[in-house]
Design a protein around this motif. Sequence first.
Motif, PDB file in Angstrom:
ATOM      1  N   ILE A 138       0.865  -1.187   0.000  1.00 49.12           N
ATOM      2  CA  ILE A 138       0.000   0.000   0.000  1.00 49.12           C
ATOM      3  C   ILE A 138       0.900   1.234   0.000  1.00 49.12           C
ATOM      4  N   PRO A 139       0.915   1.998  -1.055  1.00 47.19           N
ATOM      5  CA  PRO A 139       1.855   3.131  -1.160  1.00 47.19           C
ATOM      6  C   PRO A 139       1.362   4.375  -0.425  1.00 47.19           C
ATOM      7  N   GLN A 140       1.001   4.196   0.829  1.00 42.86           N
ATOM      8  CA  GLN A 140       0.465   5.290   1.624  1.00 42.86           C
ATOM      9  C   GLN A 140       1.219   5.379   2.947  1.00 42.86           C
ATOM     10  N   ALA A 141       1.329   6.585   3.473  1.00 42.93           N
ATOM     11  CA  ALA A 141       2.033   6.790   4.734  1.00 42.93           C
ATOM     12  C   ALA A 141       1.376   6.029   5.875  1.00 42.93           C
ATOM     13  N   GLU A 142       0.052   5.899   5.828  1.00 41.75           N
ATOM     14  CA  GLU A 142      -0.650   5.172   6.896  1.00 41.75           C
ATOM     15  C   GLU A 142      -0.168   3.737   7.002  1.00 41.75           C
ATOM     16  N   ALA A 143       0.089   3.121   5.862  1.00 40.54           N
ATOM     17  CA  ALA A 143       0.576   1.740   5.866  1.00 40.54           C
ATOM     18  C   ALA A 143       1.968   1.669   6.462  1.00 40.54           C
ATOM     19  N   ALA A 144       2.808   2.625   6.111  1.00 40.24           N
ATOM     20  CA  ALA A 144       4.167   2.659   6.654  1.00 40.24           C
ATOM     21  C   ALA A 144       4.139   2.804   8.172  1.00 40.24           C
ATOM     22  N   LYS A 145       3.290   3.683   8.670  1.00 43.36           N
ATOM     23  CA  LYS A 145       3.192   3.890  10.110  1.00 43.36           C
ATOM     24  C   LYS A 145       2.670   2.633  10.810  1.00 43.36           C
ATOM     25  N   ALA A 146       1.763   1.924  10.156  1.00 41.21           N
ATOM     26  CA  ALA A 146       1.233   0.689  10.739  1.00 41.21           C
ATOM     27  C   ALA A 146       2.329  -0.355  10.896  1.00 41.21           C
ATOM     28  N   VAL A 147       3.182  -0.475   9.896  1.00 40.10           N
ATOM     29  CA  VAL A 147       4.266  -1.461   9.976  1.00 40.10           C
ATOM     30  C   VAL A 147       5.304  -1.025  11.009  1.00 40.10           C
ATOM     31  N   LEU A 148       5.553   0.266  11.110  1.00 41.24           N
ATOM     32  CA  LEU A 148       6.437   0.763  12.170  1.00 41.24           C
ATOM     33  C   LEU A 148       5.908   0.389  13.546  1.00 41.24           C
ATOM     34  N   ALA A 149       4.612   0.508  13.714  1.00 36.03           N
ATOM     35  CA  ALA A 149       4.011   0.152  15.004  1.00 36.03           C
ATOM     36  C   ALA A 149       4.160  -1.342  15.274  1.00 36.03           C
ATOM     37  N   LEU A 150       4.026  -2.151  14.230  1.00 32.39           N
ATOM     38  CA  LEU A 150       4.174  -3.599  14.393  1.00 32.39           C
ATOM     39  C   LEU A 150       5.596  -3.965  14.803  1.00 32.39           C
ATOM     40  N   ALA A 151       6.571  -3.152  14.394  1.00 29.36           N
ATOM     41  CA  ALA A 151       7.972  -3.459  14.688  1.00 29.36           C
ATOM     42  C   ALA A 151       8.282  -3.392  16.185  1.00 29.36           C
ATOM     43  N   LYS A 152       7.426  -2.738  16.953  1.00 24.28           N
ATOM     44  CA  LYS A 152       7.675  -2.604  18.384  1.00 24.28           C
ATOM     45  C   LYS A 152       7.537  -3.933  19.120  1.00 24.28           C
ATOM     46  N   ASP A 153       6.799  -4.861  18.517  1.00 17.68           N
ATOM     47  CA  ASP A 153       6.633  -6.183  19.140  1.00 17.68           C
ATOM     48  C   ASP A 153       7.781  -7.082  18.680  1.00 17.68           C
ATOM     49  N   THR A 154       8.870  -7.036  19.414  1.00 21.84           N
ATOM     50  CA  THR A 154      10.057  -7.805  19.017  1.00 21.84           C
ATOM     51  C   THR A 154       9.865  -9.307  19.181  1.00 21.84           C
ATOM     52  N   GLY A 155       8.833  -9.698  19.882  1.00 21.78           N
ATOM     53  CA  GLY A 155       8.575 -11.123  20.062  1.00 21.78           C
ATOM     54  C   GLY A 155       7.666 -11.706  19.005  1.00 21.78           C
ATOM     55  N   SER A 156       7.207 -10.893  18.081  1.00 21.66           N
ATOM     56  CA  SER A 156       6.310 -11.370  17.026  1.00 21.66           C
ATOM     57  C   SER A 156       7.013 -12.419  16.170  1.00 21.66           C
ATOM     58  N   PRO A 157       6.301 -13.492  15.799  1.00 18.63           N
ATOM     59  CA  PRO A 157       6.924 -14.513  14.936  1.00 18.63           C
ATOM     60  C   PRO A 157       7.251 -13.994  13.542  1.00 18.63           C
ATOM     61  N   ILE A 158       6.725 -12.815  13.196  1.00 19.95           N
ATOM     62  CA  ILE A 158       7.040 -12.250  11.881  1.00 19.95           C
ATOM     63  C   ILE A 158       7.894 -10.983  12.025  1.00 19.95           C
ATOM     64  N   HIS A 159       8.558 -10.826  13.178  1.00 23.06           N
ATOM     65  CA  HIS A 159       9.328  -9.598  13.399  1.00 23.06           C
ATOM     66  C   HIS A 159      10.474  -9.450  12.396  1.00 23.06           C
ATOM     67  N   ASP A 177      10.506 -10.463   9.340  1.00 23.22           N
ATOM     68  CA  ASP A 177       9.892 -10.011   8.088  1.00 23.22           C
ATOM     69  C   ASP A 177       9.556  -8.523   8.162  1.00 23.22           C
ATOM     70  N   ILE A 178       9.033  -8.100   9.308  1.00 24.50           N
ATOM     71  CA  ILE A 178       8.666  -6.697   9.492  1.00 24.50           C
ATOM     72  C   ILE A 178       9.888  -5.796   9.292  1.00 24.50           C
ATOM     73  N   MET A 179      10.995  -6.175   9.924  1.00 25.28           N
ATOM     74  CA  MET A 179      12.190  -5.340   9.840  1.00 25.28           C
ATOM     75  C   MET A 179      12.761  -5.321   8.419  1.00 25.28           C
ATOM     76  N   TRP A 180      12.737  -6.464   7.761  1.00 25.38           N
ATOM     77  CA  TRP A 180      13.237  -6.491   6.382  1.00 25.38           C
ATOM     78  C   TRP A 180      12.413  -5.557   5.507  1.00 25.38           C
ATOM     79  N   TRP A 181      11.100  -5.622   5.621  1.00 20.04           N
ATOM     80  CA  TRP A 181      10.239  -4.780   4.800  1.00 20.04           C
ATOM     81  C   TRP A 181      10.418  -3.299   5.135  1.00 20.04           C
ATOM     82  N   LEU A 182      10.563  -2.963   6.406  1.00 20.35           N
ATOM     83  CA  LEU A 182      10.731  -1.558   6.774  1.00 20.35           C
ATOM     84  C   LEU A 182      11.991  -0.960   6.148  1.00 20.35           C
TER      85      LEU A 182
END
Length: 910
Positions: free
Chosen positions: A697-718, A720-725
């Motif tokens: 999604i080429p929108q700032a809202e999507a970027a901010k959502a993924v940034l927020a997800l990055a705060k959960d370092t215990g996530s099983p997809i963390h 992936d989150i960091m690579w995409w960010l």
Amino acid sequence: MTKCPNFLVVLALAAPFLLMSAAPDKPAAKGKKDKGPFVAGKPAFTPDLTAPAFDPAKVQPDHLEPSMFKVPEGLEITVWATSPQLFNPANMDIDHAGRVWVTEGVNYRRHSGRSREGDCIRVLQDTDGDGKCDRSHIFVQEKELECPLGVAVFDNVIFVSNAPNIIKYTDVNRDLKFDPAVDKREIFLSGFEQPQHDHSLHSVYAGPDGRLYFSNGNCGAQFSDKSGTTFRIGGAYLNNTYTGQKSDDGHVYVGGFTASIDDEGHNARILGFNYRNSFEGVRTSYGDMFLNDNDDPPACRVSHLIEGGSFGFFSADGKRQWRADKRPGQSIPTAEWRQEDPGIIPAGDVYGGGAPTGMCFYENGALGPKWSGLLLSCETGRNVVFGYLPKPHGAGFKLERFDFCTTNTSGVFKGSDFVGGANNLSDERQTLFRPSDVCVGPDGAVYISDWFDKRTGGHQDTDETCSGTIYRIAPKGFKPKVPTLNLDTQEGQIAALQSPATNVRHVAFARLKAAGQAAMPAVQHLRENADPYFAARAVWLLAQMGEQGLISTRSWLESDDATKRLVALRAIRAATPDVIDILSSLAADLSPMVRSEVAVALRDVPAAQSVPLLVKLSHHIDGGDRSLLEAWGIGCTGKEEAVWTALKPIGAWNDDFAHITWRLHPAAAVPELQKRAADSKLSPEQRRLALETLVFIPQAEAAKAVLALAKDTGSPIHTDIMWWLIKRSTDEWSTFGIAEELKKAGIFDPDSAKLVTIITPDGPPSSVKLEDVLKLQGNAKNGQQLVTRCVMCHQVNGQGVEFGPNLEGWGRSQPGEIIAQALIDPSKDIAHGYDGQEIVTKDGVTIHGMVLTEGDIMIVRSMGGQNQYVARSRIKSRRKLTHSMMLNATQLGLTAQDVADVVSYLRSGK
């Protein structure tokens, strides 16, 4: 690894193999310099007029004997024509009288000027009907013609594809010789980049709808049709200035493409795009489209084309090569054709390395009904013409490949990019067959042109005799008979519409359409023919013969036969834009192919009319039929938000709805996607799908959502989150402040990130000699142990990193000499796409690697598969490396016996 003051030198243990591009991207021939990219319309190379001119009388041409070929049981191959009747055949067509028209490439690339008067369009004839050419003459020869890559003949009108132009010749007096005082010559279309480049303009061919089709490679094009509509189609291959710009039809197209246009040059349309370099395609009498495309590393393909679809070679904006977006763990074919990205249609049969050229589709003729529906694709790199009998599968096709005609059944190939580089030449006759084109003649036989050379790809030809041959495949004992067609009579036109030859049918279509009501009874009668291809051809024509014809075509929409419904829908769409009532009635059709056609037909229909139908179509979509999902997504183009908003109240968040949302990736879905990606009750796969929807999604809202997800370092997809960010902060999200946020969080700061010097030393020549290796008997078991030294740069048996190509099974198709040479002297052939660069930063860091993406942040991949993100502002200098980034045998600590052992292991394929 050796530490030196202020920098780190990595002596990576890497096998010295560089995989070449299987498309014809060739380095300069010895003694001549490749001038690189050039402006459309200007010569590719300055003719070398000091070299001897080509003199057919002074060469001794060669060809392969029919006994060397393997063809299906019951068929036989014979020589129909050979040099000196023709030279270097690049493309061909066969007219209604059975005459074969050939474009010659004597002046191919670095041999520009070898034929002083330019290249020829030649006409070959069998005047006595004995199945062999006995007369050859030049239709036209012009200095402007430099290895034209296409010829199409429609009675006395001849189209020649010679970038930057499609040239239209009209043989007014029909003497088969172009005389500018009598005949007509005009530029039909212009604006195709790069004369004398295999990634440019390809052949014109006809479709069942009365339109002309052609393809162009990823050199780019900016052309206008005669209606004044301009198309701007660029990409990261040559970084065209118009890359990523909208065309006048409101869509963004990138890369190679397929287009159609009417006979007069009006109403051009783009039917598929984002290819690497599709030489040719076909459109069958049912309206199905197929094409081939060559690879970067080994990922050549033969594919079903969904109208309006992207094959994903470049990023959506055309500005990044696939390597820049390759995800961790993705295979090369998956990454090259972006098969895990939304908005990309299935790649079809991806078969590995090669250099595909001409195609045709056999519907009727001398081969008999057994072969009806046969798709043929020439593969010069593998010395074969592949055969397919496409079978409907959901909204797509199963494409099961077999060798229809080949001289090489060994699986060991030579003289092609994917088997060892530009200096790899064939030295065995079974590898000299280079099929450049394939056609079905009006006699119903299959004709194959052979370029005949020790080399294919890399913009090279090595055969100084310019030998070429046309072979004919027909049943054993076949006695050729070309029907006498009087195209001025209705009887002759109806007969021509039943011709096995595609472009002959086009002439009949145009004349019967022009006759209008007078031809209606004869066309109606053909519609009832028991041959389904004949009947389909009649239906396409009826739809364009006025209201009565449209009524007749509409009756097929009520058929129990899904193919008839599909043909009728396609024919009506080609005849009139007023189809919304038909689309509405077929939106719940039982056939996924019919529903797919309804979907793509809605792409440019306004939202008020199309959204309700797209919602209705969505009820039949699941994640299992990617062709149907992508066709539906094409229909949603520009209306994704409206469609998803309409779907949301009635859509439960099950897996099907998740895949639909992934395909649409609307901004409105960001809050719920963020919740799903963070939901511990969902499986990691479900959460990852939500993440992978967000990142497209080429929108700032999507970027901010993924940034927020990055705060959960215990996530099983963390991970992936960091690579995409980090990845997205360098491209689509680069203006959303992601880099700043990553910097604040201490995660990633490209301006101050620590960069590591990685230098690939240009060491002394290897002390191992090829002749010594070839005398030795290799030990595959020992070679299996030694090849583990390659895992710093290659994957071997599931281990290693992705820098060079995956070696799994690679050696089975390589001659031992080629493998050994690659180990001994990797710099001898540096592959397109794998050449290295040296980047020196302002603070003294030196990096050797492949530049995966340009821009403010450059991604550079070095030995060991290590990626570094280098801010352009930090770069002091950059240059192209003249040596390979792979180490030679001596640097790897290999003896001549060791090399022989590695060769033995890799050739075993274990």
